[in-house]
Scaffold this active site. Structure first.
Site, PDB file in Angstrom:
ATOM      1  N   ASP A  36       0.920  -1.319   0.080  1.00  0.00           N
ATOM      2  CA  ASP A  36      -0.023   0.004   0.056  1.00  0.00           C
ATOM      3  C   ASP A  36       0.706   1.251  -0.004  1.00  0.00           C
ATOM      4  O   ASP A  36       0.367   2.337   0.205  1.00  0.00           O
ATOM      5  CB  ASP A  36      -0.977  -0.061   1.288  1.00  0.00           C
ATOM      6  CG  ASP A  36      -2.160  -0.748   1.067  1.00  0.00           C
ATOM      7  OD1 ASP A  36      -2.305  -1.266  -0.163  1.00  0.00           O
ATOM      8  OD2 ASP A  36      -2.932  -0.856   1.906  1.00  0.00           O
ATOM      9  N   HIS A 240      29.752   4.990  -2.244  1.00  0.00           N
ATOM     10  CA  HIS A 240      28.392   5.144  -2.142  1.00  0.00           C
ATOM     11  C   HIS A 240      27.610   4.630  -0.976  1.00  0.00           C
ATOM     12  O   HIS A 240      26.508   4.085  -0.702  1.00  0.00           O
ATOM     13  CB  HIS A 240      27.490   4.548  -3.410  1.00  0.00           C
ATOM     14  CG  HIS A 240      27.908   5.127  -4.673  1.00  0.00           C
ATOM     15  ND1 HIS A 240      27.608   4.216  -5.716  1.00  0.00           N
ATOM     16  CD2 HIS A 240      28.473   6.277  -4.929  1.00  0.00           C
ATOM     17  CE1 HIS A 240      28.111   5.044  -6.897  1.00  0.00           C
ATOM     18  NE2 HIS A 240      28.824   6.249  -6.203  1.00  0.00           N
ATOM     19  N   ASP A 257      28.276  13.813   0.671  1.00  0.00           N
ATOM     20  CA  ASP A 257      28.148  14.064  -0.844  1.00  0.00           C
ATOM     21  C   ASP A 257      26.448  14.178  -0.771  1.00  0.00           C
ATOM     22  O   ASP A 257      25.830  13.143  -0.538  1.00  0.00           O
ATOM     23  CB  ASP A 257      28.537  12.716  -1.518  1.00  0.00           C
ATOM     24  CG  ASP A 257      28.189  12.707  -3.143  1.00  0.00           C
ATOM     25  OD1 ASP A 257      27.478  13.699  -3.452  1.00  0.00           O
ATOM     26  OD2 ASP A 257      29.169  12.051  -3.778  1.00  0.00           O
ATOM     27  N   ASP A 268      25.010  18.408  -7.012  1.00  0.00           N
ATOM     28  CA  ASP A 268      25.617  17.430  -6.627  1.00  0.00           C
ATOM     29  C   ASP A 268      26.936  17.825  -6.057  1.00  0.00           C
ATOM     30  O   ASP A 268      27.798  18.230  -6.756  1.00  0.00           O
ATOM     31  CB  ASP A 268      25.870  16.601  -7.848  1.00  0.00           C
ATOM     32  CG  ASP A 268      26.829  15.209  -7.447  1.00  0.00           C
ATOM     33  OD1 ASP A 268      26.973  14.979  -6.148  1.00  0.00           O
ATOM     34  OD2 ASP A 268      27.144  14.323  -8.384  1.00  0.00           O
ATOM     35  N   HIS A 347      37.838   6.255  -8.917  1.00  0.00           N
ATOM     36  CA  HIS A 347      36.525   6.785  -9.879  1.00  0.00           C
ATOM     37  C   HIS A 347      36.888   7.619 -10.577  1.00  0.00           C
ATOM     38  O   HIS A 347      37.863   8.249 -10.545  1.00  0.00           O
ATOM     39  CB  HIS A 347      35.382   6.965  -8.981  1.00  0.00           C
ATOM     40  CG  HIS A 347      35.595   8.201  -7.956  1.00  0.00           C
ATOM     41  ND1 HIS A 347      35.687   9.485  -8.421  1.00  0.00           N
ATOM     42  CD2 HIS A 347      35.803   8.239  -6.702  1.00  0.00           C
ATOM     43  CE1 HIS A 347      35.858  10.407  -7.541  1.00  0.00           C
ATOM     44  NE2 HIS A 347      36.099   9.621  -6.354  1.00  0.00           N
ATOM     45  N   HIS A 351      31.047  13.638 -14.363  1.00  0.00           N
ATOM     46  CA  HIS A 351      30.149  13.186 -14.958  1.00  0.00           C
ATOM     47  C   HIS A 351      28.880  14.326 -15.495  1.00  0.00           C
ATOM     48  O   HIS A 351      29.082  15.459 -14.897  1.00  0.00           O
ATOM     49  CB  HIS A 351      29.044  12.025 -14.270  1.00  0.00           C
ATOM     50  CG  HIS A 351      28.687  12.542 -12.985  1.00  0.00           C
ATOM     51  ND1 HIS A 351      27.524  13.377 -12.671  1.00  0.00           N
ATOM     52  CD2 HIS A 351      29.203  12.336 -11.633  1.00  0.00           C
ATOM     53  CE1 HIS A 351      27.433  13.647 -11.332  1.00  0.00           C
ATOM     54  NE2 HIS A 351      28.494  12.905 -10.423  1.00  0.00           N
ATOM     55  N   HIS A 358      23.557  11.637 -12.593  1.00  0.00           N
ATOM     56  CA  HIS A 358      24.480  11.127 -13.716  1.00  0.00           C
ATOM     57  C   HIS A 358      23.735  11.677 -15.004  1.00  0.00           C
ATOM     58  O   HIS A 358      22.914  10.631 -15.548  1.00  0.00           O
ATOM     59  CB  HIS A 358      24.875   9.816 -13.438  1.00  0.00           C
ATOM     60  CG  HIS A 358      25.655   9.551 -12.371  1.00  0.00           C
ATOM     61  ND1 HIS A 358      26.188   8.284 -11.784  1.00  0.00           N
ATOM     62  CD2 HIS A 358      26.075  10.586 -11.317  1.00  0.00           C
ATOM     63  CE1 HIS A 358      26.590   8.523 -10.882  1.00  0.00           C
ATOM     64  NE2 HIS A 358      26.805   9.788 -10.582  1.00  0.00           N
ATOM     65  N   GLU A 381      35.019  15.996  -9.377  1.00  0.00           N
ATOM     66  CA  GLU A 381      35.003  15.401  -8.125  1.00  0.00           C
ATOM     67  C   GLU A 381      36.174  14.703  -7.624  1.00  0.00           C
ATOM     68  O   GLU A 381      35.772  13.366  -7.674  1.00  0.00           O
ATOM     69  CB  GLU A 381      33.502  14.914  -7.744  1.00  0.00           C
ATOM     70  CG  GLU A 381      33.111  13.856  -8.996  1.00  0.00           C
ATOM     71  CD  GLU A 381      31.796  13.212  -8.627  1.00  0.00           C
ATOM     72  OE1 GLU A 381      31.806  12.707  -7.446  1.00  0.00           O
ATOM     73  OE2 GLU A 381      31.021  13.258  -9.571  1.00  0.00           O
ATOM     74  N   TYR A 385      41.080   8.038  -1.153  1.00  0.00           N
ATOM     75  CA  TYR A 385      40.362   7.087  -0.206  1.00  0.00           C
ATOM     76  C   TYR A 385      41.310   5.885   0.179  1.00  0.00           C
ATOM     77  O   TYR A 385      42.072   5.287  -0.405  1.00  0.00           O
ATOM     78  CB  TYR A 385      39.322   6.280  -1.045  1.00  0.00           C
ATOM     79  CG  TYR A 385      38.326   7.090  -1.671  1.00  0.00           C
ATOM     80  CD1 TYR A 385      37.335   8.006  -1.020  1.00  0.00           C
ATOM     81  CD2 TYR A 385      38.652   7.457  -3.040  1.00  0.00           C
ATOM     82  CE1 TYR A 385      36.827   8.868  -1.827  1.00  0.00           C
ATOM     83  CE2 TYR A 385      37.665   8.592  -3.615  1.00  0.00           C
ATOM     84  CZ  TYR A 385      36.896   9.015  -2.857  1.00  0.00           C
ATOM     85  OH  TYR A 385      35.973   9.832  -3.629  1.00  0.00           O
ATOM     86  N   ARG A 403      36.637  13.755  -0.667  1.00  0.00           N
ATOM     87  CA  ARG A 403      36.461  13.995  -2.092  1.00  0.00           C
ATOM     88  C   ARG A 403      35.919  15.358  -1.877  1.00  0.00           C
ATOM     89  O   ARG A 403      35.441  15.858  -1.000  1.00  0.00           O
ATOM     90  CB  ARG A 403      35.220  13.256  -2.377  1.00  0.00           C
ATOM     91  CG  ARG A 403      34.634  13.310  -3.881  1.00  0.00           C
ATOM     92  CD  ARG A 403      33.816  12.295  -4.286  1.00  0.00           C
ATOM     93  NE  ARG A 403      32.634  11.834  -3.739  1.00  0.00           N
ATOM     94  CZ  ARG A 403      32.400  10.836  -3.153  1.00  0.00           C
ATOM     95  NH1 ARG A 403      33.410   9.908  -2.895  1.00  0.00           N
ATOM     96  NH2 ARG A 403      31.148  10.607  -2.500  1.00  0.00           N
ATOM     97  N   GLU A 405      33.584  18.007  -4.529  1.00  0.00           N
ATOM     98  CA  GLU A 405      32.952  18.007  -5.680  1.00  0.00           C
ATOM     99  C   GLU A 405      32.266  19.190  -5.901  1.00  0.00           C
ATOM    100  O   GLU A 405      31.567  19.806  -5.009  1.00  0.00           O
ATOM    101  CB  GLU A 405      32.170  16.881  -5.662  1.00  0.00           C
ATOM    102  CG  GLU A 405      30.983  16.797  -6.680  1.00  0.00           C
ATOM    103  CD  GLU A 405      30.074  15.502  -6.775  1.00  0.00           C
ATOM    104  OE1 GLU A 405      29.694  14.984  -5.775  1.00  0.00           O
ATOM    105  OE2 GLU A 405      29.786  15.270  -7.778  1.00  0.00           O
TER     106      GLU A 405
HETATM  107  N1  GLY Z   1      26.743  11.738  -5.799  1.00  0.00           N
HETATM  108  C1  GLY Z   1      27.031  10.657  -6.836  1.00  0.00           C
HETATM  109  C2  GLY Z   1      28.145  11.153  -7.437  1.00  0.00           C
HETATM  110  O1  GLY Z   1      29.041  12.030  -7.139  1.00  0.00           O
HETATM  111  O2  GLY Z   1      28.564  10.815  -8.632  1.00  0.00           O
HETATM  112 MN    MN Z   2      28.381  13.509  -5.634  1.00  0.00          MN
HETATM  113 MN    MN Z   3      28.852  13.385  -8.795  1.00  0.00          MN
END
Ligand code: GLY
Ligand code: MN
Ligand code: MN
Length: 436
Positions: A36, A240, A257, A268, A347, A351, A358, A381, A385, A403, A405
């Protein structure tokens, strides 16, 4: 966003389709969370981009050059009882008056009406392969037109992926889109400041998530653009991480983030700050290095540079720094060519950003990294790590995750950082941590 902007986008798409084309685009389905209870509804970004229509159970049809109307919207009819239970609907009249459809039909009539609209068209523009049930319906409608061949009706002969046309359009942001992205950036910057200020040893990551989401909502953004990441200590090394449940300990860093969504457009932002009032020496060294990499990457954002130029610039700085700090052995050039820096930087540097965090748009064209153009928006970004236990990570570096960003617009003569109101230097962040 006003309806004229959506009309302009539909015109632009229809010009590319030409007469004889038909585009068919379904709204996102509702998705169940548990008995529901549905997940909060989010319209599909392509559908939102072309229609601005926020409801589920809708299909948009574009027929360039059709004299009786080029833009048709199938949607739910008004229904007093359903609206009492589940909320207001635009209905057929609203679809035309508020959302600019030339004509609107009940979604329940889709199977009866759609084959007639396909008659004597030549090319179908649709997204195929994402929604098998809708693909089957589309083929069924086309077969029904084919069945009329002996009556002299012709069925479309070409099927063209709508994604590509639409996503190339979405890649270049209009002034109206940039206005919303700036607002998302502004609300998100304020949210980061609020969370940084509210941080105290003994509170939890969830407390900081609450601060972020309070600031989003009170700033006018109902939703986060993606699940917020609040990772302290070792959790900052999980890219993540969204559990957001640990207690904040003095001496650790917190990586946040998080970004707000405004009328579908995402911000972002990532910032990394101390739970106490100061970064320690090792944290400071890593932070300065990531910040230098980010500066180098942002400086590489300008028209004519490739998509990959900011990433290369960041990797160059990080590789040199990792060697200088003794975290990696060998020459920086070898660290880059062998890819050993990926142990600590796994990474990419960014993006596309837009209606999807993304966002859509090809990164390569004809096998080559595409060139940056004014109106593109992307994140920058870089991060490092250093989880405890990873080879080469001694005790002083253990569990440092950083990080940084920001969201960047490509301008005719370089770039503009949309999220520049978010404190970023060590001096700015330590000042915020003390100002409590
Ligand atoms: N928040 C996801 C990224 O930074 O791509
Ligand atoms: Mn991010
Ligand atoms: Mn990002």
């Amino acid at each position: 966003m006003n309806a004229r902007e959506h009309a302009r986008r539909r015109r632009q798409l229809m010009q590319q389709m030409g007469e004889g084309g038909i585009a068919i685009l379904p709204a996102a389905p509702e998705r169940q969370r548990n008995r529901d209870v549905d997940y909060p509804y989010r319209q599909h970004s392509d559908f939102l981009y072309l229609t601005g229509f926020p409801e589920p159970e809708a299909v948009a049809v574009l027929l360039p050059g059709r004299p009786q109307g080029e833009y048709l919207l199938f949607c739910r009819e008004r229904n007093a009882e359903m609206e009492t239970w589940h909320g207001r609907r635009a209905g057929l009249e609203g679809a035309c008056v508020r959302y600019g459809a030339d004509d609107a039909f009940p979604i329940t009539d889709l199977d009866d009406i759609l084959p007639g609209l396909l008659e004597n068209t030549e090319r179908v523009y649709a997204t195929m392969g994402h929604d098998p049930a809708f693909d089957r319906r589309l083929l069924d409608w086309i077969n029904r037109v084919r069945d009329k061949a002996r009556a002299g009706v012709t069925a479309p002969v070409e099927f063209i992926d709508l994604d590509h046309l639409l996503h190339e359009m979405r890649l270049i942001k209009s002034p109206a889109e940039l206005k919303l992205m700036r607002r998302a950036a502004e609300i998100s910057a304020a949210a980061h400041v609020r969370a940084i200020r509210a941080c105290r040893p003994g509170k939890t990551e969830l407390d900081l998530e609450a601060e972020l989401h309070y600031a989003f909502a009170s700033g006018g953004a109902r939703h986060a653009a993606y699940p917020s990441i609040v990772g302290s200590g070792a959790n900052a090394c999980i890219l993540h991480y969204t559990e957001n449940s640990a207690r904040l300990r003095r001496g650790d860093l917190v990586l946040i983030d998080a970004g707000a969504e405004v009328e579908g457009y995402a911000a972002d932002i990532t910032r990394t700050f101390p739970v106490g009032t100061r970064y320690n020496r090792a944290q400071r060294a890593i932070y300065e290095l990531v910040l230098e990499a980010q500066h180098a990457a942002i400086a590489a954002v300008r028209p004519g540079n490739t998509w990959n130029a900011p990433h290369d610039a960041a990797v160059e700085v990080l590789a040199e720094g990792l060697v200088a700090l003794g975290l990696l052995k060998g020459r920086p050039r070898t660290v880059i060519s062998k890819g050993t820096y990926r142990r600590f930087y796994m990474h990419r540097t960014g993006h596309w950003l837009g209606l999807d965090v993304h966002d859509v748009g090809d990164y390569k064209v004809g096998g080559e990294w595409r060139l940056l153009e004014p109106g593109m928006t992307l994140t920058v970004e870089p991060g490092l790590y250093l989880p405890a236990g990873e080879k080469g990570v001694g005790p002083r570096w253990a569990d440092i995750g950083v990080r940084i960003e920001d969201d960047v617009l490509v301008t005719p003569d370089g770039h503009e950082v949309l999220t520049s109101a978010t404190p970023k230097t060590i001096r700015e962040i330590e000042a915020l941590r003390r100002a409590n």
